[in-house]
Design a protein around this motif. Structure first.
Motif, PDB file in Angstrom:
ATOM      1  N   VAL A   1      -2.968  18.040 -25.373  1.00 59.94           N
ATOM      2  CA  VAL A   1      -1.513  18.025 -25.437  1.00 59.94           C
ATOM      3  C   VAL A   1      -1.118  16.816 -26.267  1.00 59.94           C
ATOM      4  O   VAL A   1      -1.574  15.702 -26.001  1.00 59.94           O
ATOM      5  N   ASN A   2      -0.293  17.045 -27.286  1.00 55.47           N
ATOM      6  CA  ASN A   2       0.173  15.940 -28.117  1.00 55.47           C
ATOM      7  C   ASN A   2       1.632  16.211 -28.468  1.00 55.47           C
ATOM      8  O   ASN A   2       1.934  17.019 -29.338  1.00 55.47           O
ATOM      9  N   ASP A   3       2.529  15.536 -27.775  1.00 57.65           N
ATOM     10  CA  ASP A   3       3.966  15.678 -27.996  1.00 57.65           C
ATOM     11  C   ASP A   3       4.484  14.346 -28.533  1.00 57.65           C
ATOM     12  O   ASP A   3       4.739  13.409 -27.773  1.00 57.65           O
TER      13      ASP A   3
ATOM     14  N   ASN B   1       0.175  12.301 -24.915  1.00 54.32           N
ATOM     15  CA  ASN B   1      -1.036  12.600 -25.660  1.00 54.32           C
ATOM     16  C   ASN B   1      -2.221  12.497 -24.705  1.00 54.32           C
ATOM     17  O   ASN B   1      -2.602  11.398 -24.299  1.00 54.32           O
TER      18      ASN B   1
ATOM     19  N   TYR C   1       7.318  13.543 -29.782  1.00 53.58           N
ATOM     20  CA  TYR C   1       8.686  13.215 -29.382  1.00 53.58           C
ATOM     21  C   TYR C   1       8.712  12.496 -28.035  1.00 53.58           C
ATOM     22  O   TYR C   1       9.413  11.501 -27.861  1.00 53.58           O
ATOM     23  N   LYS C   2       7.958  12.977 -27.068  1.00 49.45           N
ATOM     24  CA  LYS C   2       7.902  12.364 -25.731  1.00 49.45           C
ATOM     25  C   LYS C   2       6.828  11.284 -25.619  1.00 49.45           C
ATOM     26  O   LYS C   2       6.789  10.548 -24.647  1.00 49.45           O
TER      27      LYS C   2
END
Length: 115
Positions: free
Chosen positions: A39-41, A47, A43-44
């Motif tokens: 998971v790599n977001d 990672n 914006y938030k």
């Protein structure tokens, strides 16, 4: 006629209330498996990820987490029935802390809450 029906219902209720097959059914032989995810977001700032494999007797894998201070935590692990869970934890990157902070947060006392 009521007595035999009552006895039958009581026996049925006790049988249903006390099953002997609790829990999931497991295969007699452990099965090999493998999985991974990431998971790599941006914006938030989230990672993290994990990879794991098993041959049916032992498990080995690793997972990573991006920490709030900018470092990445890496955990490599193995697990089996003889040694249990064995983990090696390492970090990459350098911790970053802000040099400037804002004013102290002050809370009202003696019931002087916000309205």
């Amino acid at each position: 006629m009521r007595f035999p029906i009552t006895i039958l219902l009581v026996v049925l209720a006790v049988t249903l209330a006390n099953p002997t097959n609790y829990g999931p059914v497991y295969a007699a032989v452990p099965l090999p498996y493998g999985f991974n995810y990431a998971v790599n977001d941006a914006y938030k700032g989230t990672n993290f990820g994990q990879t794991e494999k098993s041959d049916g007797n032992s498990v080995w894998g690793s997972y990573t987490v991006a920490l709030p201070d900018g470092r990445k935590q890496i955990v490599d692990y193995t697990a089996d029935h003889g040694r249990g869970f064995v983990a090696k934890v390492s970090y990459s990157g350098k911790a970053q802390h802000p040099k400037v902070s804002g004013p102290a947060i002050v809370f009202p006392q003696n019931g002087g809450g916000y309205h």
